[in-house]
Write a protein that holds these residues in place. Structure first.
Motif, PDB file in Angstrom:
ATOM      1  N   ARG A 379       0.872  -1.183   0.000  1.00 32.15           N
ATOM      2  CA  ARG A 379       0.000   0.000   0.000  1.00 32.15           C
ATOM      3  C   ARG A 379       0.907   1.231   0.000  1.00 32.15           C
ATOM      4  NH1 ARG A 379      -5.491  -1.053   3.247  1.00 32.15           N
ATOM      5  NH2 ARG A 379      -5.845   0.937   2.249  1.00 32.15           N
ATOM      6  N   PHE A 381       0.833   4.144  -1.329  1.00 32.00           N
ATOM      7  CA  PHE A 381       0.265   5.415  -1.773  1.00 32.00           C
ATOM      8  C   PHE A 381       0.550   6.505  -0.748  1.00 32.00           C
ATOM      9  CE2 PHE A 381      -2.411   1.782  -2.987  1.00 32.00           C
ATOM     10  CZ  PHE A 381      -2.083   1.748  -4.337  1.00 32.00           C
ATOM     11  N   TYR A 383       0.397   9.727  -1.041  1.00 32.59           N
ATOM     12  CA  TYR A 383      -0.677  10.710  -1.020  1.00 32.59           C
ATOM     13  C   TYR A 383      -2.016   9.977  -0.985  1.00 32.59           C
ATOM     14  CZ  TYR A 383       2.989  13.984  -2.382  1.00 32.59           C
ATOM     15  OH  TYR A 383       4.130  14.737  -2.422  1.00 32.59           O
ATOM     16  N   SER A 384      -2.306   9.373   0.141  1.00 28.11           N
ATOM     17  CA  SER A 384      -3.576   8.672   0.302  1.00 28.11           C
ATOM     18  C   SER A 384      -3.911   8.652   1.784  1.00 28.11           C
ATOM     19  CB  SER A 384      -3.483   7.244  -0.250  1.00 28.11           C
ATOM     20  OG  SER A 384      -4.705   6.584  -0.134  1.00 28.11           O
ATOM     21  N   GLU A 405      -4.664  14.847  -3.119  1.00 33.92           N
ATOM     22  CA  GLU A 405      -5.741  13.937  -2.734  1.00 33.92           C
ATOM     23  C   GLU A 405      -6.901  13.918  -3.723  1.00 33.92           C
ATOM     24  OE1 GLU A 405      -5.402  11.881  -0.172  1.00 33.92           O
ATOM     25  OE2 GLU A 405      -3.442  12.769   0.219  1.00 33.92           O
ATOM     26  N   TYR A 408      -7.798  10.607  -5.524  1.00 35.63           N
ATOM     27  CA  TYR A 408      -8.601   9.651  -4.750  1.00 35.63           C
ATOM     28  C   TYR A 408     -10.085   9.966  -4.889  1.00 35.63           C
ATOM     29  CZ  TYR A 408     -10.638   7.437  -0.596  1.00 35.63           C
ATOM     30  OH  TYR A 408     -11.427   6.722   0.252  1.00 35.63           O
TER      31      TYR A 408
END
Length: 423
Positions: A379, A381, A383-384, A405, A408
């Motif tokens: 995982r 990410f 920027y998540s 963001e 997303y």
């Protein structure tokens, strides 16, 4: 439409039908050619390259079109080396950061390129990322990303005895390879391959623009990546990792938790003694060591930051009440869009939140408005950080959400569309 074309009307209707098809085809082609914006003028106005292309006197130095992207090198008066620079540079006897070319990939600025030979390197004394080189004498240094070649020259001028640099991006690697870096070893390699180098370094220094250069570079900011850096650094060495606080401090807090988790996985019992965080107004640096940072290292950090008006957000034994804050970084509540820190004095929100992470404050991470779980290879990410359960609140505050963001949220909207059309 295909059936009508294969079985057109009979008699005069057939002629009218084919004439209409030809006219429609011509109209579509004309509209396609007239409104299809391609090449240098085809960038969306919200792309970083758009204003640079429209600066008076701008010149396009080179273009590279490849499956990896559309690269453009620009020369105009706005292009300078993007580095965190002290306001006290003149007192330090430091030159201003040099002018540069700007290298863009698909309209996004990914790095600076040297415009002139490296003649006055004194500017590095006032740069945020120079501190690790003051802690160690003649360090054997590994650079992850070269910031267009600037970082190689900077490390050498800061006293590095040997410089090894890796550039995963083939285009960047080829560009930097053409520069004159005789005393450095440059390789096209991934940070994940450090274990195959068969040696350890005194400093592992990640470039400040490395994360934004490629989608794949997010794997250099995971728990597993930090574990790899710790395995490849000497016991008294330092790993220096950058993170932006330009939008807000949350990404820095997430990276702090990522580093803390990597230290624990590497067998460190008290990770809070192995981390230093210091910052400018725009970016922070997280320093990590396999051995606890000593009081002498903390003393050097305080002196370095005080002379340059940078801030010490965390170091072992920090007393927040006794720390001077040079660059105000207020603590913001995203639940109600208010500033919760005192308005009558400068504060450091990163100091507050990083301190809670490293002290293991119960419920802090779980109760945070954003998901600050560490990035991992499955995982990755970075920027998540949005929690699906807060989606309604997030949409109501979309104007203050960082642009990183938005992808997303677009995925959520596309999913909703797919479900709707599926039904």
């Amino acid at each position: 439409a295909i059936a009508s074309f294969l079985n057109p009307p009979k008699g005069k209707g057939r002629i009218v039908f084919y004439a209409a098809v030809i006219v429609l085809f011509i109209i579509c082609e004309v509209f396609g050619l007239a409104f299809n914006r391609t090449g240098r003028t085809g960038f969306n106005e919200y792309k970083p390259i758009y204003p640079a292309l429209h600066v008076e006197g701008n010149k396009v130095i080179s273009e590279i079109k490849s499956p990896r992207g559309y690269y453009m090198t620009l020369d105009n008066f706005t292009e300078r080396l993007d580095t965190d620079f002290s306001n006290n540079a003149r007192m330090l006897g430091a030159a201003t950061p040099p002018t540069s070319y700007g290298l863009y990939s698909d309209g996004n600025r990914i790095t600076s390129l040297p415009k002139h030979a490296f003649h006055d390197m004194s500017y590095v004394k006032a740069a945020l990322d120079s501190f690790p080189y003051q802690m160690l004498s003649y360090p054997d240094t590994l650079l992850i990303g070269t910031r267009g070649g600037f970082r190689i020259a900077e490390a050498s001028s800061l006293g590095a005895s040997r410089v090894t640099a890796i550039e995963p991006d083939r285009t960047l690697f080829e560009i930097v390879s053409k520069q004159n870096h005789r005393d450095a070893t440059l390789m096209q390699s991934s940070p994940a391959s450090l274990a195959s180098f068969g040696k350890k370094f005194d400093i592992i220094d990640v470039a400040s623009d490395f994360l934004g250069q490629s989608e794949a570079n997010k794997f250099a900011f995971t728990v597993e990546a930090v574990e790899t850096y710790l395995a490849a650094v000497e016991d008294n060495g330092v790993v220096s990792i950058p993170v932006s606080i330009r939008e807000f401090t949350v990404y820095a807090v997430k990276l702090t938790e990522t580093v803390r988790t990597a230290l624990i996985n590497s067998g460190v019992q008290r990770p809070e003694r192995h981390i230093i965080i210091y910052r400018s107004n725009w970016n922070a640096r997280i320093l990590v060591s396999k051995t606890p940072f000593t009081p002498e290292a903390v003393r050097l950090l305080k002196k370095f930051c005080d002379e340059r008006s940078f801030d010490t957000s965390y170091y072992p034994g920090i007393d927040a009440a006794k720390v001077n804050v040079w660059n105000d970084l207020p603590l913001v509540s995203f639940e109600d869009e208010t500033i919760v820190s005192s308005p009558d004095r400068a504060v450091d929100a990163l100091m507050d939140e990083a301190g809670k992470v490293l002290s293991g404050e119960p419920g802090f991470l779980e109760g945070h408005f954003f998901n600050l779980a560490p990035a991992t290879n499955d995982r990755p990410f970075f920027y998540s950080i949005l929690r699906p359960g807060n989606l309604v609140s997030i949409l109501n505050k979309i104007s203050i959400m960082p642009k990183e963001e938005i992808g997303y949220l677009v995925n959520v909207v596309v999913l909703a569309q797919a479900v709707f059309f599926g039904f």
